[in-house]
Design an enzyme around this catalytic site. Structure first.
Site, PDB file in Angstrom:
ATOM      1  N   GLU A   2      32.955  47.568  41.730  1.00 51.82           N
ATOM      2  CA  GLU A   2      32.321  46.395  41.148  1.00 51.82           C
ATOM      3  C   GLU A   2      33.319  45.237  41.202  1.00 51.82           C
ATOM      4  O   GLU A   2      33.236  44.428  42.102  1.00 51.82           O
ATOM      5  CB  GLU A   2      31.844  46.685  39.720  1.00 51.82           C
ATOM      6  CG  GLU A   2      30.979  45.570  39.197  1.00 51.82           C
ATOM      7  CD  GLU A   2      29.881  46.038  38.257  1.00 51.82           C
ATOM      8  OE1 GLU A   2      29.726  47.232  38.007  1.00 51.82           O
ATOM      9  OE2 GLU A   2      29.152  45.149  37.771  1.00 51.82           O
TER      10      GLU A   2
ATOM     11  N   GLU B 187      34.889  49.634  28.261  1.00 55.81           N
ATOM     12  CA  GLU B 187      33.665  48.881  28.546  1.00 55.81           C
ATOM     13  C   GLU B 187      32.627  49.071  27.444  1.00 55.81           C
ATOM     14  O   GLU B 187      31.947  48.133  27.038  1.00 55.81           O
ATOM     15  CB  GLU B 187      33.079  49.363  29.878  1.00 55.81           C
ATOM     16  CG  GLU B 187      31.750  48.722  30.231  1.00 55.81           C
ATOM     17  CD  GLU B 187      31.283  49.085  31.633  1.00 55.81           C
ATOM     18  OE1 GLU B 187      31.769  50.101  32.170  1.00 55.81           O
ATOM     19  OE2 GLU B 187      30.453  48.359  32.179  1.00 55.81           O
TER      20      GLU B 187
END
Ligand code: RAM
Length: 934
Positions: free
Chosen positions: A521, A791
């Site tokens: 990502e 996260e």
């Protein structure tokens, strides 16, 4: 001897204070500025209490000699009466490709001048023009890669060119860029220490070039220039393109083009006054080297038996190398680009970037080495090293092996209970390097250079015996923004949360603010960036870094005028290109940077795009009621406590209206400010009409709905705010339990949660959340070994491991280095310690610490009894400490930098002994201050 020294000392002028900390365009002594009107800034240093500037003088010269003679051929603005310690260049037109030398002196309130600052220098790049050297490539005969299932990892290319000069070179400046990522070499050595140059941009709109001052390495006679060029973001795998099938042939690679290219323009000046320009052309030679593959996400492969020797040295035999070709000669490669929103034919052959600009920020560098703490054998021949710290970057491998022995290097942020690397969260990023030994009996050492990994653990396999700990060294890599803060307090867990946030920033500041450094990502997600920008600006001097990224953000604006969900924007994903709270980064990030630096350029440079965005947003929601604006990322990663998109949108629209009004006023656009204030009033009225109940409760009733209403100032009356906050406190309590903090906020609600609790009189609750070790909390992560911010709150839980709180979580989208929840450090600095800008750039400082109170004695942790922190503001260091003393009194100390004032707000009686401490505000000036509150 002693007497002479003494006499000499006596005759020295008394140096009361100095002018220091000089920066140009937010960097010290940069090479390659292409700003025609750069901003200069400085600080005053000295112990003189109340030291402030009343005037300054700047000298800017085109050589060190001229400046040393006290002259300035480019700009001498004389003695200018001004309290401001910055100025925008207004001298003669700055010449390109020139070493510029400058210095500043200042006058204090008594009219005494400081000595001149130390001489500073920078090198201009091309001002008002751009490099025009031809782009070259290797002859690429491979077909377009079409197989989505199979990795295609081409070898980087080595380029070289030997040149002779008869005359004596007095200056050699090289400008270089690549479509791909590159390293420049000269005479057998790598030039500079940057990684991933020239950075990630939308290469079809803009690319950066780097400037190198080669003068001192340049020899008379023969010199050889070299470069290694790898795929990088231009031609390699980008983000989750492979996972979801984007790009040409859905492979996730070749997002911008098929074949990397190189551009070098060398500007030589000779002692006879003449100049010469040498550029890339088809006389350059090209070959492959020891790297048989090199991809940013997938990793690098190196066969040490194929090393080229002194390939960028003079006299190297390149007869077997091919000739480079003009990049365009690889022909046109039109293919259909596929993403979530389009199938569109595009050119993947060479397209020259229409704009080339000098790289405006600190490069990515290796900033620290971390030795391995331990190594364990997983199975015969496979060993796992632990660095003890989750980082992003590379390793240095140091081993002895036989020629042809293949060592495979894999990376992980966490381990499974059985000691295996946890790699599920890498998704399609292979993150594997391969080293094939040459068999040097003295041992061999290698680091990859065109890839990066997010990791704490490193697995080596293919070994014949147990390696020593020194076989693996972690190389910490990030955009080299200077650190500007420190925080410590009596609760080591809270100190660690602060440090974890800084480590997470280091892990994600790779040319742009990425979301995560490990999985496929690593994109510049705008929501994450806006949430975190103010924290980032406490931790480090991020001005130049964001100057760069804000350009990428503007390049990615949609045809409607919306900022995107991430920038650069390689492909479209999710519900829409844009989205509430993500797109709003286009307003919030400039505002945060302006507050931190005092520089209005962060919005001045983008004002037309920002106002266009506001109009577009208004057009989408003409009644100003909040609308489903773009992708519904919402209160991302909340704990089963969703907040409707339209409601979040209403609050965020209000937030950016307020910020736009403030920026419009500061930028001299008063009429626009009035317009945004009108919108804000309507948004607030609609909030009242549709969401606020009489008892102060809010519909929708998620925790984040409350937090956003308060944070975005939907309510401004203090009594009303307190009434609404009481409902938030009840909501938190209703979810709290012996094992649970009760917090259920996601990305958007978490950052302002503690600030609004403190602001509405619930500081002790904010502190207890900060200090909690229960789930979910920052402390829960630390208790479970976190060295970076996770996260998700449930990235790992004691009950379910990596499977999430209910065991059903997607372990693949589970980064252990994601900074959004780390934005709590903004509250630690601004509120707990109490260091904040009262005026942009800290020309006026707000010192407003918040202490635990008497009532917090019954929380489950020992309340914080001291803090010690500092922030290096544009005016200089602000340092604060406070401490509960044995007699219950409070000792508060602050150091205020010169040329500022501070509003200091302290309780009148010790917060630990009185029930309702009243506060008192006073103005303090530069110097050390010490207060004891009984
Ligand atoms: C994730 C990213 C990022 C978030 C978006 C919505 O994939 O990691 O943190 O902003 O999605």
């Amino acid at each position: 001897m002693i007497r002479i020294l003494f006499a000499a000392l006596l005759t020295l002028p008394l140096q009361a204070y100095e002018t220091t900390g000089l920066q140009v365009e937010h960097r010290s002594n940069p090479v390659g500025l292409d700003d025609s009107e750069p901003r200069f800034q400085w600080q005053l240093t000295g112990d003189e209490p109340g030291l402030s500037q009343t005037a300054y003088q700047i000298l800017v010269a085109s050589s060190a000699e001229i400046l040393a003679g006290g002259k300035a051929d480019l700009w001498d603005n004389g003695k200018v009466a001004s309290p401001f310690s910055h100025v925008t260049y207004a001298g003669k037109v700055l010449p390109s490709t020139t070493g510029i030398h400058w210095k500043v002196r200042t006058w204090n309130a008594d009219g005494e001048a400081s000595p001149w600052s130390e001489d500073q220098h920078f090198t201009t790049a091309l001002i008002g023009s751009q490099p025009s050297a031809p782009w070259i490539s290797f002859k690429d005969t491979t077909p377009f890669h079409k197989d989505r299932q199979k990795l295609h990892l081409p070898a980087p290319r080595y380029y070289r060119k030997q040149l002779s000069t008869d005359k004596k070179v007095t200056r050699a400046i090289a400008y270089a860029s690549a479509l791909g990522i590159y390293e420049l070499h000269l005479n057998g050595e790598r030039v500079g220490d940057a990684y991933f140059a020239p950075g990630w941009t939308n290469y079809r709109k803009r690319a950066y070039y780097n400037a190198y001052d080669l003068t001192s390495q340049f020899q008379q006679g023969e010199n050889t220039l070299g470069a290694i060029v790898a795929d990088g973001w231009y031609a390699g795998y980008v983000a989750y393109g492979k996972l979801v099938g984007y790009g040409p042939f859905k492979t996730g690679r070749n997002i911008y083009g098929k074949t990397p290219a190189l551009m070098v323009q060398l500007e030589l000046s000779y002692d006879d006054g003449s100049t010469e320009t040498i550029t890339t052309d088809s006389s350059w030679k090209v070959a492959t080297g020891p790297e048989f593959e090199a991809d940013f996400l997938m990793g690098e492969g190196y066969d040490a038996r194929k090393e080229l020797g002194a390939w960028s040295g003079n006299g190297y035999d390149d007869s077997k190398w091919q000739n480079a070709i003009p990049a365009a000669d690889n022909g046109s490669h039109k293919q259909v680009f596929i993403d979530r929103f389009k199938k569109e034919e595009q050119e993947f052959g060479f397209v020259e970037p229409p704009v080339l600009q000098a790289y405006p920020a600190q490069p990515v560098r290796i900033t620290e080495e971390i030795p391995a703490e331990s190594v364990s054998e997983l199975k015969p021949g496979t060993f796992v090293f632990d660095l003890g710290q989750n980082i992003a970057g590379l390793i240095r491998l140091q081993i002895k092996g036989e020629a042809g022995q293949k060592i495979t290097i894999r990376y992980g942020e966490m381990l499974h209970p059985d000691g295996r690397l946890m790699t599920e969260n890498l998704r399609e990023a292979r993150s594997t390097d391969i080293y094939i030994c040459k068999g040097d009996s003295k041992g061999e050492s290698w680091s990859p250079r065109f890839t990066s990994h997010g990791f704490q653990f490193v697995e080596l396999s293919g070994l014949k015996e147990k390696p020593p700990l020194t076989a693996v060294t972690g190389l910490v890599m990030h955009s080299d923004t200077p650190f500007s803060s420190g925080f410590e307090c009596s609760d080591p867990l809270v100190t660690q949360v602060y440090n974890n946030a800084v480590w997470t920033q280091r892990g994600n500041w790779i040319d742009l603010p990425t979301d995560c450094p490990q999985r496929d990502e690593r994109m510049g997600w705008t929501g994450d960036a806006q949430i975190y920008a103010a924290s980032a600006a406490y931790h480090a001097d991020v001005a130049a870094f964001f100057k760069k990224w804000l350009r990428e953000l503007e390049d990615a604006i949609t045809p409607e005028g919306y900022y995107p969900s991430y920038a650069p924007y390689p492909f479209g994903h999710g519900g829409a290109i844009h989205g509430t709270a993500w797109s709003d980064a286009g307003i919030i990030v400039p505002h945060s940077l302006w507050q931190a630096t005092g520089n209005t350029v962060f919005f001045d440079a983008h004002w037309p795009a920002m106002t266009r965005y506001m109009e577009a947003r208004k057009k989408h929601d003409p009644e100003l009621e909040g609308s489903a604006f773009g992708a519904p990322w919402g209160d991302w990663l909340n704990v089963d406590d969703e907040t409707p998109h339209e409601y979040i949108d209403l609050c965020y629209f209000a937030k950016i209206c307020q910020q736009m009004a403030e920026m419009a006023e500061a930028g001299g656009h008063g009429d626009e400010a009035a317009r945004y204030r009108d919108w804000l009033a309507t948004l607030r009225a609609n909030f009242r009409a549709h969401h606020l109940q009489e008892d102060g409760s809010i519909e929708p009733s998620s925790q984040s709905a409350y937090v956003l209403a308060l944070d975005c100032n939907m309510l401004t009356d203090p009594a009303e705010r307190r009434a609404t906050a009481d409902h938030l406190v009840k909501l938190l309590a209703s979810k709290a339990g012996p094992e649970n903090t009760g917090m259920s906020t996601g990305f958007l609600g978490t950052k302002p949660l503690l600030p609004v609790l403190t602001d509405t009189g619930h500081h002790d609750l904010a502190l207890s959340l900060m200090q909690s070790r229960k789930f979910p909390s920052w402390g829960y992560e630390v208790k479970n070994g976190a060295t970076t911010i996770w996260e998700r709150w449930n990235s790992y839980t004691e009950e379910h491991g990596f499977g999430g709180a209910d065991g059903k979580m997607n372990a693949a989208m589970n980064s252990f280095s994601h900074y959004a929840f780390g934005a709590v450090t903004e509250w630690m600095m601004s509120t707990l310690v109490g260091i904040a800008p009262a005026e942009p750039g800290y020309s006026k400082i707000l010192l407003h610490p918040h202490f635990p109170t008497k009532s917090s004695d019954d929380t489950d942790q020992e309340p914080i009894s001291w803090v010690k922190a500092h922030h290096d503001s544009p005016q200089g260091r602000i340092a604060v400490s406070w401490k509960r003393q044995d007699d219950g009194s409070l000792l508060y100390e602050a150091s205020v930098p010169p040329n500022t004032t501070a509003e200091l707000i302290l309780p009148e009686t010790s917060p630990w002994t009185s029930d309702e401490p009243q506060t008192k505000s006073q103005e303090v000036g530069p110097g050390q201050h010490r207060f004891i509150v009984k």
